[in-house]
Design a protein around this motif. Sequence first.
Motif, PDB file in Angstrom:
ATOM      1  N   ILE A 182       0.836  -1.213   0.000  1.00 32.77           N
ATOM      2  CA  ILE A 182       0.000   0.000   0.000  1.00 32.77           C
ATOM      3  C   ILE A 182       0.861   1.249   0.000  1.00 32.77           C
ATOM      4  N   SER A 183       1.950   1.228   0.770  1.00 35.90           N
ATOM      5  CA  SER A 183       2.821   2.405   0.812  1.00 35.90           C
ATOM      6  C   SER A 183       3.548   2.619  -0.514  1.00 35.90           C
ATOM      7  N   LYS A 184       3.735   1.544  -1.271  1.00 34.04           N
ATOM      8  CA  LYS A 184       4.458   1.629  -2.545  1.00 34.04           C
ATOM      9  C   LYS A 184       3.551   2.029  -3.700  1.00 34.04           C
ATOM     10  N   HIS A 185       2.254   1.654  -3.646  1.00 34.72           N
ATOM     11  CA  HIS A 185       1.343   1.893  -4.769  1.00 34.72           C
ATOM     12  C   HIS A 185       0.129   2.686  -4.306  1.00 34.72           C
ATOM     13  N   GLN A 186      -0.054   3.864  -4.888  1.00 31.50           N
ATOM     14  CA  GLN A 186      -1.199   4.705  -4.551  1.00 31.50           C
ATOM     15  C   GLN A 186      -2.393   4.325  -5.427  1.00 31.50           C
ATOM     16  N   CYS A 187      -3.504   4.033  -4.810  1.00 33.64           N
ATOM     17  CA  CYS A 187      -4.715   3.650  -5.541  1.00 33.64           C
ATOM     18  C   CYS A 187      -5.658   4.849  -5.632  1.00 33.64           C
ATOM     19  N   LEU A 188      -5.887   5.338  -6.854  1.00 28.89           N
ATOM     20  CA  LEU A 188      -6.783   6.479  -7.047  1.00 28.89           C
ATOM     21  C   LEU A 188      -8.226   6.065  -7.318  1.00 28.89           C
ATOM     22  N   ILE A 189      -8.406   4.816  -7.727  1.00 27.75           N
ATOM     23  CA  ILE A 189      -9.748   4.361  -8.139  1.00 27.75           C
ATOM     24  C   ILE A 189     -10.777   4.576  -7.031  1.00 27.75           C
ATOM     25  N   PHE A 190     -10.415   4.219  -5.798  1.00 31.25           N
ATOM     26  CA  PHE A 190     -11.368   4.295  -4.693  1.00 31.25           C
ATOM     27  C   PHE A 190     -11.060   5.454  -3.753  1.00 31.25           C
ATOM     28  N   SER A 191     -10.239   6.383  -4.222  1.00 32.92           N
ATOM     29  CA  SER A 191      -9.934   7.581  -3.441  1.00 32.92           C
ATOM     30  C   SER A 191     -11.100   8.557  -3.564  1.00 32.92           C
ATOM     31  N   PRO A 192     -11.125   9.622  -2.756  1.00 33.49           N
ATOM     32  CA  PRO A 192     -12.182  10.628  -2.910  1.00 33.49           C
ATOM     33  C   PRO A 192     -12.263  11.174  -4.332  1.00 33.49           C
ATOM     34  N   GLU A 193     -11.090  11.346  -4.987  1.00 38.41           N
ATOM     35  CA  GLU A 193     -11.081  11.826  -6.373  1.00 38.41           C
ATOM     36  C   GLU A 193     -11.729  10.805  -7.310  1.00 38.41           C
ATOM     37  N   GLY A 194     -11.403   9.539  -7.126  1.00 39.31           N
ATOM     38  CA  GLY A 194     -11.979   8.496  -7.974  1.00 39.31           C
ATOM     39  C   GLY A 194     -13.470   8.337  -7.773  1.00 39.31           C
ATOM     40  N   LEU A 195     -13.915   8.452  -6.527  1.00 37.12           N
ATOM     41  CA  LEU A 195     -15.345   8.302  -6.224  1.00 37.12           C
ATOM     42  C   LEU A 195     -16.153   9.505  -6.690  1.00 37.12           C
ATOM     43  N   ALA A 196     -15.481  10.628  -6.959  1.00 38.12           N
ATOM     44  CA  ALA A 196     -16.175  11.825  -7.452  1.00 38.12           C
ATOM     45  C   ALA A 196     -16.400  11.761  -8.958  1.00 38.12           C
ATOM     46  N   GLU A 197     -15.793  10.806  -9.610  1.00 36.36           N
ATOM     47  CA  GLU A 197     -15.940  10.655 -11.060  1.00 36.36           C
ATOM     48  C   GLU A 197     -17.395  10.324 -11.404  1.00 36.36           C
ATOM     49  N   LYS A 198     -17.953  11.052 -12.355  1.00 35.89           N
ATOM     50  CA  LYS A 198     -19.355  10.845 -12.751  1.00 35.89           C
ATOM     51  C   LYS A 198     -19.415   9.869 -13.923  1.00 35.89           C
ATOM     52  N   ILE A 199     -20.200   8.826 -13.768  1.00 37.46           N
ATOM     53  CA  ILE A 199     -20.249   7.723 -14.735  1.00 37.46           C
ATOM     54  C   ILE A 199     -21.626   7.623 -15.382  1.00 37.46           C
ATOM     55  N   ASP A 200     -21.654   7.617 -16.712  1.00 39.71           N
ATOM     56  CA  ASP A 200     -22.874   7.327 -17.479  1.00 39.71           C
ATOM     57  C   ASP A 200     -22.808   5.846 -17.837  1.00 39.71           C
ATOM     58  N   PRO A 201     -23.608   4.990 -17.206  1.00 43.18           N
ATOM     59  CA  PRO A 201     -23.496   3.539 -17.428  1.00 43.18           C
ATOM     60  C   PRO A 201     -23.640   3.126 -18.887  1.00 43.18           C
ATOM     61  N   PHE A 202     -24.584   3.733 -19.613  1.00 48.12           N
ATOM     62  CA  PHE A 202     -24.767   3.358 -21.015  1.00 48.12           C
ATOM     63  C   PHE A 202     -23.539   3.727 -21.829  1.00 48.12           C
ATOM     64  N   ARG A 203     -23.016   4.907 -21.598  1.00 46.69           N
ATOM     65  CA  ARG A 203     -21.806   5.331 -22.313  1.00 46.69           C
ATOM     66  C   ARG A 203     -20.625   4.416 -21.966  1.00 46.69           C
ATOM     67  N   SER A 204     -20.492   4.092 -20.695  1.00 44.45           N
ATOM     68  CA  SER A 204     -19.382   3.261 -20.242  1.00 44.45           C
ATOM     69  C   SER A 204     -19.423   1.871 -20.870  1.00 44.45           C
ATOM     70  N   LEU A 205     -20.589   1.256 -20.857  1.00 42.11           N
ATOM     71  CA  LEU A 205     -20.730  -0.091 -21.426  1.00 42.11           C
ATOM     72  C   LEU A 205     -20.575  -0.072 -22.947  1.00 42.11           C
ATOM     73  N   THR A 206     -21.101   0.957 -23.599  1.00 35.28           N
ATOM     74  CA  THR A 206     -20.957   1.082 -25.051  1.00 35.28           C
ATOM     75  C   THR A 206     -19.486   1.247 -25.428  1.00 35.28           C
ATOM     76  N   SER A 207     -18.771   2.054 -24.662  1.00 34.21           N
ATOM     77  CA  SER A 207     -17.343   2.252 -24.916  1.00 34.21           C
ATOM     78  C   SER A 207     -16.591   0.944 -24.765  1.00 34.21           C
ATOM     79  N   GLY A 208     -16.985   0.154 -23.774  1.00 30.37           N
ATOM     80  CA  GLY A 208     -16.344  -1.140 -23.578  1.00 30.37           C
ATOM     81  C   GLY A 208     -16.532  -2.062 -24.771  1.00 30.37           C
TER      82      GLY A 208
END
Length: 390
Positions: A182-208
């Motif tokens: 944990i001290s070696k690798h910073q995880c942004l996905i579940f950080s406050p910044e990552g959780l503030a990301e706004k996700i459009d599910p249809f857009r996300s799945l279509t992009s995938g």
Amino acid sequence: MSLRRSSRLVGQPTALNNAQTTSTLATVSASSKKRNATKNTPEKPKKRPKVSASQANEVEVFKKPEGPVTPAKSHPTFRGSKVPKAPPQTPTPSLINIIRAPYSTGDIDDPTPPPRDRLVDPHLTSATLVTPGGTKATNFPRPVNGIDVEVSPTKQPTTTGTLLEKAQAHLISVDPRFEKVISKHQCLIFSPEGLAEKIDPFRSLTSGICGQQVSSAAASAIKNKFVALFNECNDGVHVWPTPAQVAETGIEKLRTAGLSQRKAEYIQGLAEKFVSGELSTTMLLKASDEEVMEKLIAVRGLGKWSVEMFATFALKRMDILSTGDLGVQRGMAAWFGKDVAKLKSKGGGKWKYMSEQDMLEKSEPYAPYRSLFMWYMWRVADVDTAVLDG
């Protein structure tokens, strides 16, 4: 007298014939020698006739085309069958952002200070979702006039500011070795910044779906053309189409964006499920992990791995473990003391590093934060022995 003359006359043709025969043989012999000499002597290159500059140009334009070239034979290993396609890349630490890209807006590095007091639950969607109409939705809205609209079901409410800290503390409590990782690798996905990301599910799945089995550059080009199909009258500002717009568009028109027949069908089918209500923002927010997986895997074009990545990187669900991912398998095998190099050379198919049952059992103590556990297993997949010691 007559007898001697007869003998002389008879003998004359014979002598003549012998002379002719000898001459013929000599000629044949000479011709044969000449042919042999010609055959053994290399042919001298013929001198090209001198031509003027204008003639040279004409010769260059009308030069004789080359003959057909025989195609190279196929490799004996694949003779009589199609050459197998290269398997898709297995997620590794260096590919984390590439995995996340189709399911994310890329707004994690937004300089705007993220909210840290929004309530979240590790068993539900922690991201802020955007509906087709543009409305933002979360599981636990902010208090209105000082009164909570909804109350978190957990005894000790977790917020966007404390979720990652709690998850990391839990991993360390199960296995102290995680403190070094944990001290070696910073995880942004579940950080406050990552959780503030706004996700459009249809857009996300279509992009995938657009990005399946193509390079990131090709996927980006396809997405841009896809969006442009629905913004022909908009100058400069292109917005992602709604499910209703896509559902009403014919397959042939969708294919003009560079989509294959199947991908066009997949995206149209996905749009139809959002239009019918079978998939919705509310369901993706509040349903259990198992229900989300079941609903999305039922959509043509969405496999289990794609849904797991969507649930982790887009919905920010905290208890997802992709057992079929080779990077996760390899990381877990190394973490729990197996010889990864030996297992790799030995073979063993899909589960060569660790069986699915073994992965589920060994990861159980890390629930309900197995998404974070999986994120670190991708890091450990490089088998950093210094991290694993102690």
